[in-house]
Write a protein that holds these residues in place. Sequence first.
Motif, PDB file in Angstrom:
ATOM      1  N   HIS A  45      -7.460  -4.802   3.135  1.00 29.96           N
ATOM      2  CA  HIS A  45      -7.725  -5.185   1.753  1.00 29.96           C
ATOM      3  C   HIS A  45      -7.256  -4.098   0.785  1.00 29.96           C
ATOM      4  N   GLY A  46      -6.897  -4.520  -0.416  1.00 29.27           N
ATOM      5  CA  GLY A  46      -6.634  -3.610  -1.511  1.00 29.27           C
ATOM      6  C   GLY A  46      -7.657  -3.851  -2.605  1.00 29.27           C
ATOM      7  N   ASP A  47      -7.983  -2.814  -3.314  1.00 27.93           N
ATOM      8  CA  ASP A  47      -8.967  -2.920  -4.392  1.00 27.93           C
ATOM      9  C   ASP A  47      -8.228  -2.882  -5.726  1.00 27.93           C
ATOM     10  N   PRO A  48      -8.622  -3.732  -6.704  1.00 31.60           N
ATOM     11  CA  PRO A  48      -7.914  -3.722  -7.993  1.00 31.60           C
ATOM     12  C   PRO A  48      -8.094  -2.439  -8.783  1.00 31.60           C
ATOM     13  N   ASP A  49      -9.115  -1.646  -8.430  1.00 33.99           N
ATOM     14  CA  ASP A  49      -9.345  -0.361  -9.100  1.00 33.99           C
ATOM     15  C   ASP A  49      -9.432  -0.544 -10.610  1.00 33.99           C
ATOM     16  N   ASP A  50     -10.201  -1.547 -11.016  1.00 30.63           N
ATOM     17  CA  ASP A  50     -10.310  -1.864 -12.441  1.00 30.63           C
ATOM     18  C   ASP A  50     -11.698  -1.629 -13.013  1.00 30.63           C
ATOM     19  N   GLY A  67      -1.849  -6.209  -9.595  1.00 34.04           N
ATOM     20  CA  GLY A  67      -2.645  -7.292 -10.144  1.00 34.04           C
ATOM     21  C   GLY A  67      -2.541  -8.594  -9.370  1.00 34.04           C
ATOM     22  N   CYS A  68      -1.772  -8.598  -8.278  1.00 37.33           N
ATOM     23  CA  CYS A  68      -1.585  -9.821  -7.484  1.00 37.33           C
ATOM     24  C   CYS A  68      -2.225  -9.663  -6.109  1.00 37.33           C
ATOM     25  N   LYS A  69      -2.605 -10.805  -5.544  1.00 32.85           N
ATOM     26  CA  LYS A  69      -3.181 -10.811  -4.205  1.00 32.85           C
ATOM     27  C   LYS A  69      -2.150 -11.284  -3.184  1.00 32.85           C
ATOM     28  N   SER A  70      -2.187 -10.687  -2.019  1.00 28.70           N
ATOM     29  CA  SER A  70      -1.265 -11.050  -0.943  1.00 28.70           C
ATOM     30  C   SER A  70      -1.939 -12.073  -0.025  1.00 28.70           C
ATOM     31  N   PRO A  71      -1.157 -12.883   0.685  1.00 27.84           N
ATOM     32  CA  PRO A  71      -1.732 -13.853   1.627  1.00 27.84           C
ATOM     33  C   PRO A  71      -2.502 -13.145   2.739  1.00 27.84           C
ATOM     34  N   PRO A  72      -3.566 -13.757   3.243  1.00 25.33           N
ATOM     35  CA  PRO A  72      -4.340 -13.153   4.336  1.00 25.33           C
ATOM     36  C   PRO A  72      -3.558 -13.185   5.641  1.00 25.33           C
ATOM     37  N   PRO A  73      -4.056 -12.520   6.680  1.00 24.69           N
ATOM     38  CA  PRO A  73      -3.371 -12.541   7.973  1.00 24.69           C
ATOM     39  C   PRO A  73      -3.148 -13.970   8.466  1.00 24.69           C
ATOM     40  N   GLY A  74      -2.023 -14.165   9.114  1.00 30.72           N
ATOM     41  CA  GLY A  74      -1.660 -15.494   9.582  1.00 30.72           C
ATOM     42  C   GLY A  74      -0.166 -15.709   9.408  1.00 30.72           C
ATOM     43  N   ARG A  75       0.286 -16.935   9.600  1.00 30.93           N
ATOM     44  CA  ARG A  75       1.721 -17.188   9.575  1.00 30.93           C
ATOM     45  C   ARG A  75       2.342 -17.054   8.198  1.00 30.93           C
ATOM     46  N   HIS A 110      13.732 -14.012  -1.596  1.00 32.36           N
ATOM     47  CA  HIS A 110      14.625 -15.144  -1.852  1.00 32.36           C
ATOM     48  C   HIS A 110      13.839 -16.449  -1.907  1.00 32.36           C
ATOM     49  N   ARG A 111      14.244 -17.344  -2.788  1.00 31.14           N
ATOM     50  CA  ARG A 111      13.518 -18.601  -2.968  1.00 31.14           C
ATOM     51  C   ARG A 111      13.521 -19.465  -1.704  1.00 31.14           C
ATOM     52  N   GLY A 112      14.499 -19.255  -0.837  1.00 31.75           N
ATOM     53  CA  GLY A 112      14.550 -20.010   0.407  1.00 31.75           C
ATOM     54  C   GLY A 112      13.564 -19.512   1.450  1.00 31.75           C
ATOM     55  N   ASN A 113      13.037 -18.313   1.256  1.00 31.17           N
ATOM     56  CA  ASN A 113      12.040 -17.775   2.164  1.00 31.17           C
ATOM     57  C   ASN A 113      10.670 -18.382   1.843  1.00 31.17           C
ATOM     58  N   LYS A 114       9.861 -18.587   2.853  1.00 31.66           N
ATOM     59  CA  LYS A 114       8.574 -19.252   2.659  1.00 31.66           C
ATOM     60  C   LYS A 114       7.438 -18.281   2.347  1.00 31.66           C
ATOM     61  N   TYR A 115       7.777 -17.012   2.160  1.00 32.60           N
ATOM     62  CA  TYR A 115       6.729 -16.065   1.770  1.00 32.60           C
ATOM     63  C   TYR A 115       6.266 -16.383   0.355  1.00 32.60           C
ATOM     64  N   ARG A 116       4.967 -16.452   0.146  1.00 27.63           N
ATOM     65  CA  ARG A 116       4.410 -17.017  -1.083  1.00 27.63           C
ATOM     66  C   ARG A 116       4.251 -16.026  -2.222  1.00 27.63           C
ATOM     67  N   GLU A 117       4.508 -14.765  -1.968  1.00 24.76           N
ATOM     68  CA  GLU A 117       4.445 -13.760  -3.031  1.00 24.76           C
ATOM     69  C   GLU A 117       5.816 -13.101  -3.163  1.00 24.76           C
ATOM     70  N   THR A 118       5.969 -12.291  -4.183  1.00 23.17           N
ATOM     71  CA  THR A 118       7.222 -11.544  -4.364  1.00 23.17           C
ATOM     72  C   THR A 118       6.993 -10.093  -3.967  1.00 23.17           C
ATOM     73  N   PRO A 119       7.579  -9.650  -2.877  1.00 26.86           N
ATOM     74  CA  PRO A 119       7.400  -8.247  -2.468  1.00 26.86           C
ATOM     75  C   PRO A 119       8.053  -7.307  -3.472  1.00 26.86           C
ATOM     76  N   ILE A 120       7.529  -6.115  -3.543  1.00 27.46           N
ATOM     77  CA  ILE A 120       8.027  -5.100  -4.479  1.00 27.46           C
ATOM     78  C   ILE A 120       8.610  -3.949  -3.675  1.00 27.46           C
ATOM     79  N   HIS A 121       9.818  -3.548  -4.058  1.00 32.25           N
ATOM     80  CA  HIS A 121      10.532  -2.517  -3.316  1.00 32.25           C
ATOM     81  C   HIS A 121      10.826  -1.334  -4.230  1.00 32.25           C
ATOM     82  N   PHE A 122      10.418  -0.152  -3.802  1.00 31.49           N
ATOM     83  CA  PHE A 122      10.713   1.095  -4.511  1.00 31.49           C
ATOM     84  C   PHE A 122      11.329   2.070  -3.525  1.00 31.49           C
ATOM     85  N   SER A 123      12.356   2.764  -3.947  1.00 35.57           N
ATOM     86  CA  SER A 123      12.950   3.791  -3.096  1.00 35.57           C
ATOM     87  C   SER A 123      13.167   5.062  -3.896  1.00 35.57           C
ATOM     88  N   GLY A 124      12.591   6.142  -3.380  1.00 35.52           N
ATOM     89  CA  GLY A 124      12.824   7.444  -4.001  1.00 35.52           C
ATOM     90  C   GLY A 124      13.860   8.246  -3.252  1.00 35.52           C
TER      91      GLY A 124
END
Length: 295
Positions: free
Chosen positions: A128-133, A203-211, A243-257
């Motif tokens: 779990h992540g906490d919103p820290d709000d 501010g967004c929630k990720s899908p729970p464990p599962g497919r 990508h819209r063709g992927n069935k993942y329901r959220e948009t992952p965020i990528h950062f590279s330092g």
Amino acid sequence: LSLGAKPQVVQKAQKTSAFIRVEVLVPMETEALRYRLNSALEFEEWALHNDYKSITVLAIYWEDGDMPGFKEEAYSIGTLFATAFHYHVDYYAIPSEDSHMELDRRINSFISEHSDSNNLLIIHYGGHGDPDDETAREKLAVWAALSQGGPTVDWSIIQPKLGHARAEVLLLLDCCFAAQAARNSQNRAIASNVELLAACAMGCKSPPPGRHSFTSHLIQQLRDSLAANGSAKISDVALSLAHRGNKYRETPIHFSGLGHGRSTVSLEPLPGSPTDIARGKGESAWLTLRVSLRD
């Protein structure tokens, strides 16, 4: 000994696989010799295609979390890294007592044990992540054992220590509000040796464990990329997940330092164990020496 055929070098995606397997064309009593030859070759500098000398994975979950699926997925991605990529994998269950101090101690140990400039460290967190709000802070990264209440870890305090490692670090965070790991009110959150792939935005929630979970889709993308290209670039994996063709329901965020000419980590298999190499269960592309014995 005489060579029965000329060695062939197999070209593969802008790099050359230089693994060597010896096939001895004599009866079974030479099996021990064949094994010794393959084992000896494995310890030479034949594996030229990987950027890292060593890659180690730490899969983190909560010891007393309220969703057993997080532990199951930690072992699923750990198994993928161990079997398909031949990386060393450790697992760590965050205890409910002194959670922050214990995780801080484990991260410090992980860094010190593997902190070499030629190494890559991969940290995967599922929980779990906490919103820290609830405070005046700027919604930083907090991990939680339970969906409501329970022990927490202030990851925003621990994460900057990764910047002190000589090794490069890849963070894979599967939790709600995961991208908050890129926020820091004082210093640069993503150090110059760290790359982050987060399951969802601040501010967004990720899908729970599962497919439908981030980790499940990440495992599939890594498998697909490895099968198609022999490697998996994290920037490409992030694009595929978004990508819209992927069935993942959220948009992952990528950062590279990452700097020094490298913008993203490329995950490529390390050589298998000497036993696997000798039995032909290592890399699929080989430079083969066919050797025959004469009286």
